[in-house]
Design an enzyme around this catalytic site. Structure first.
Site, PDB file in Angstrom:
ATOM      1  N   ILE A  14     -16.555   4.101   1.871  1.00 27.27           N
ATOM      2  CA  ILE A  14     -15.299   4.665   2.380  1.00 27.27           C
ATOM      3  C   ILE A  14     -14.532   5.440   1.321  1.00 27.27           C
ATOM      4  CG2 ILE A  14     -14.999   3.000   4.245  1.00 27.27           C
ATOM      5  CD1 ILE A  14     -13.135   1.400   2.506  1.00 27.27           C
ATOM      6  N   GLY A  15     -14.979   5.449   0.057  1.00 22.41           N
ATOM      7  CA  GLY A  15     -14.285   6.217  -0.957  1.00 22.41           C
ATOM      8  C   GLY A  15     -15.014   6.187  -2.282  1.00 22.41           C
ATOM      9  N   VAL A  32     -15.741   2.565  -3.317  1.00 23.16           N
ATOM     10  CA  VAL A  32     -15.103   1.603  -2.414  1.00 23.16           C
ATOM     11  C   VAL A  32     -15.931   1.534  -1.142  1.00 23.16           C
ATOM     12  CG1 VAL A  32     -13.019   0.953  -1.180  1.00 23.16           C
ATOM     13  CG2 VAL A  32     -12.840   2.146  -3.377  1.00 23.16           C
ATOM     14  N   LYS A  66     -13.832  -2.682  -3.869  1.00 24.37           N
ATOM     15  CA  LYS A  66     -13.925  -1.691  -4.939  1.00 24.37           C
ATOM     16  C   LYS A  66     -14.914  -2.210  -5.977  1.00 24.37           C
ATOM     17  CE  LYS A  66     -10.987   0.880  -8.190  1.00 24.37           C
ATOM     18  NZ  LYS A  66      -9.572   1.123  -8.636  1.00 24.37           N
ATOM     19  N   ARG A  99       2.074   4.466 -12.832  1.00 24.73           N
ATOM     20  CA  ARG A  99       1.655   5.638 -13.605  1.00 24.73           C
ATOM     21  C   ARG A  99       0.616   6.517 -12.910  1.00 24.73           C
ATOM     22  NH1 ARG A  99       1.206   4.129 -19.928  1.00 24.73           N
ATOM     23  NH2 ARG A  99      -0.915   3.594 -19.304  1.00 24.73           N
ATOM     24  N   ASN A 118      -3.161   7.661  -3.374  1.00 26.77           N
ATOM     25  CA  ASN A 118      -2.992   6.239  -3.683  1.00 26.77           C
ATOM     26  C   ASN A 118      -1.979   5.563  -2.769  1.00 26.77           C
ATOM     27  OD1 ASN A 118      -4.902   6.136  -5.662  1.00 26.77           O
ATOM     28  ND2 ASN A 118      -3.474   6.521  -7.348  1.00 26.77           N
ATOM     29  N   ASP A 163      -4.259   1.109  -6.143  1.00 29.24           N
ATOM     30  CA  ASP A 163      -4.825   1.671  -7.367  1.00 29.24           C
ATOM     31  C   ASP A 163      -3.880   1.568  -8.561  1.00 29.24           C
ATOM     32  OD1 ASP A 163      -6.508   2.798  -9.149  1.00 29.24           O
ATOM     33  OD2 ASP A 163      -6.800   4.677  -8.082  1.00 29.24           O
TER      34      ASP A 163
END
Length: 497
Positions: A21-22, A29, A44, A138, A144, A157
């Site tokens: 999926i990513g 992921v 992940k 950050r 995200n 994330d």
């Protein structure tokens, strides 16, 4: 650039892999089905070629940080972490099936002002919770911010998250603040506020803040614009000036000109919701769940305020109590025009450039996040818990120094401030002034002026500000009165000796 082929999902006891999926630079992921309890989860997995002692430590740090805050409704939940049989660290997380904000943007979704405000307040609340534990995200950006199955935004994330004050080691350039670039760059909470504001700007403009459609948009080009060029116009005529002003302030190049905290930025966004007569979104921050609309000029109005305490997990939270504070006629006669009685806790005064909604005839309304109760009078109250009001403004202990002020232009529609004076010594100076004709919704804008150049304009609600003293020569500021309809006075300058 060719994309790398995806890795193979590892065999995990109690889980069945479904699909990819990513993908990212360091991890993939996958969607897995968990056997007990049966549910879909996102896993992940660190890439095999990225497995080093340093990367494993960073991966474990991300797992611990996300687990620490995963009970927050706007942060993706972490269920467990471990290392697969082939030595790859993995992280089992909440599965958010709907497209993330970057995917929605790329497919052409048009984000409304209302939805953007809600997203901003919820993610600002998530950042505030992290910041209160001295953790910076950050890497706030559209990709995200995931979307739960119920359509709610959720921050994920924390891979490059770090303690406040640490050096920047990784960043996503289009959404990074100016102070993130350069040798030994360090960012604080104001850096995350900038990145969130840049994200909201991106949703509304369908481009990143300093991206030039059809132009050169390499990282080097963006960094130069972020550090040195003025913020381009949003390009959305349907977006209110109030939200535009709020985003511009949060995207100031000087961190000190931005909202000081994430929850302060959330309050600014809530004020825009009040201005637009939208439902006010809960901040989801303990002790910050109250908004009071004080826009009426009616001196007979009754103000309401919640008495609340931060919720303890697993505890029963009573309904917030609202207590009326009518202003006695004698108190009104004795109170100077520039001073008003306001609740001490939880009050959010109307912000710079934001018009308050017109109040309906009849009983006045107090707007709270989650509960809105209208009362004409409260009779038979036997006890009031923790309620007290305070008079705005205090008399400085130090003797005032006269400030040299420019004269008000004759016949100006908005009068200039008067009595601009400076107090204090050492490393800071406090300036105070008076509003000659106070009106509901009045705010002020100030900036430091001098031979070294002018600082960006900063909005304040009260006629008082403390600034860092100039090391050589006088410390000077310029103050402008701003009406609720955005009309401004002539600026007045004042200097400390």
């Amino acid at each position: 650039m060719n994309r790398r082929p995806p890795s193979t999902p590892p065999a995990l006891p109690g889980f069945t892999p479904r699909r990819l999926i990513g993908s990212g630079g360091f991890a993939d992921v996958f969607l897995y089905e968990q056997h007990l309890p049966r549910r879909l989860v996102a896993v992940k997995v660190l890439l095999r070629e990225q497995v080093t002692p340093a990367s494993v430590e960073a991966f474990n740090t991300e797992a611990n940080i996300m687990a620490q805050f995963s009970s927050h409704p706007s942060i993706v939940s972490v269920y467990q972490a471990g290392t697969s049989s082939d030595g790859r660290p993995y992280l089992v997380m909440q599965y958010c099936p709907k497209p993330n904000l970057q995917q929605r943007r790329k497919r052409g979704d048009r984000f409304s002002e209302s939805e953007t405000l809600t997203i901003g307040i919820r993610i600002a609340s998530a950042l505030e919770i992290a910041h209160r534990s001295d953790v910076l995200h950050r890497d706030v950006k559209p990709a995200n911010i995931l979307t739960t199955e119920y359509g709610q935004p959720a921050l994920t994330d924390f891979g490059i998250a770090a303690a406040v004050g640490s050096e920047v080691e990784g960043l996503s350039v289009p959404w990074s603040p100016p102070e993130a670039f350069g040798d030994h760059a360090r960012t604080g909470p104001a850096g995350d506020v900038y990145s969130l504001a840049a994200t909201l700007y991106t949703l509304l403009a369908s481009r990143t803040p300093y991206e030039i459609p059809g132009g050169q948009n390499r990282n080097a080009d963006l960094i130069d614009r972020i550090r040195h060029r003025p913020l381009p116009p949003l390009g959305r005529p349907d977006v209110s000036p109030a939200l535009t002003h709020t985003l511009t302030r949060a995207l100031a190049k000087n961190p000190q000109s931005r909202p000081r905290t994430a929850v302060e930025f959330a309050r600014d966004l809530q004020r825009v919701q009040i201005h637009l007569k939208l439902r006010v979104t809960d901040t989801e921050v303990p002790g910050e769940a109250i908004v009071v609309d004080e826009s009426s000029q009616d001196v007979e109005r009754t103000r309401f305020r919640n008495v609340s305490a931060p919720a303890v997990p697993g505890s029963i939270v009573p309904m917030p109590i609202q207590t009326a504070h009518p202003v006695a006629p004698s108190a009104r006669r004795q109170t100077p025009p520039q001073k008003t009685l306001r609740p001490q806790v939880g009050t959010i005064p109307v912000g710079a450039g934001v018009r308050s909604p017109t109040k309906p005839r009849g009983p006045r309304r107090a707007v709270t996040l989650g509960v809105s109760i209208v009362a004409g009078a409260i009779i038979g109250v036997s006890a009031v818990v923790g309620i007290r009001t305070v008079m705005q403004g205090t008399t400085p202990a130090a003797a005032p120094q006269p400030a040299v002020a420019t004269a008000t232009a004759a016949g100006a529609a908005v009068p200039a401030v008067t009595g601009l004076r400076a107090y204090g010594a050492g490393t800071s100076r406090t300036f105070t002034w008076s509003n000659p004709q106070p009106m509901s919704g009045d705010t002020y804008r100030y900036r430091m002026v001098g031979s070294g150049g002018n600082s960006p304009l900063t909005a304040v609600n009260d006629p008082r500000v403390t600034v860092e003293a100039v090391s050589a020569g006088p410390t000077c500021i310029e103050v402008t009165l701003v009406r609720d309809d955005h009309q401004t006075s002539d600026p007045v300058q004042g200097c400390s000796s």
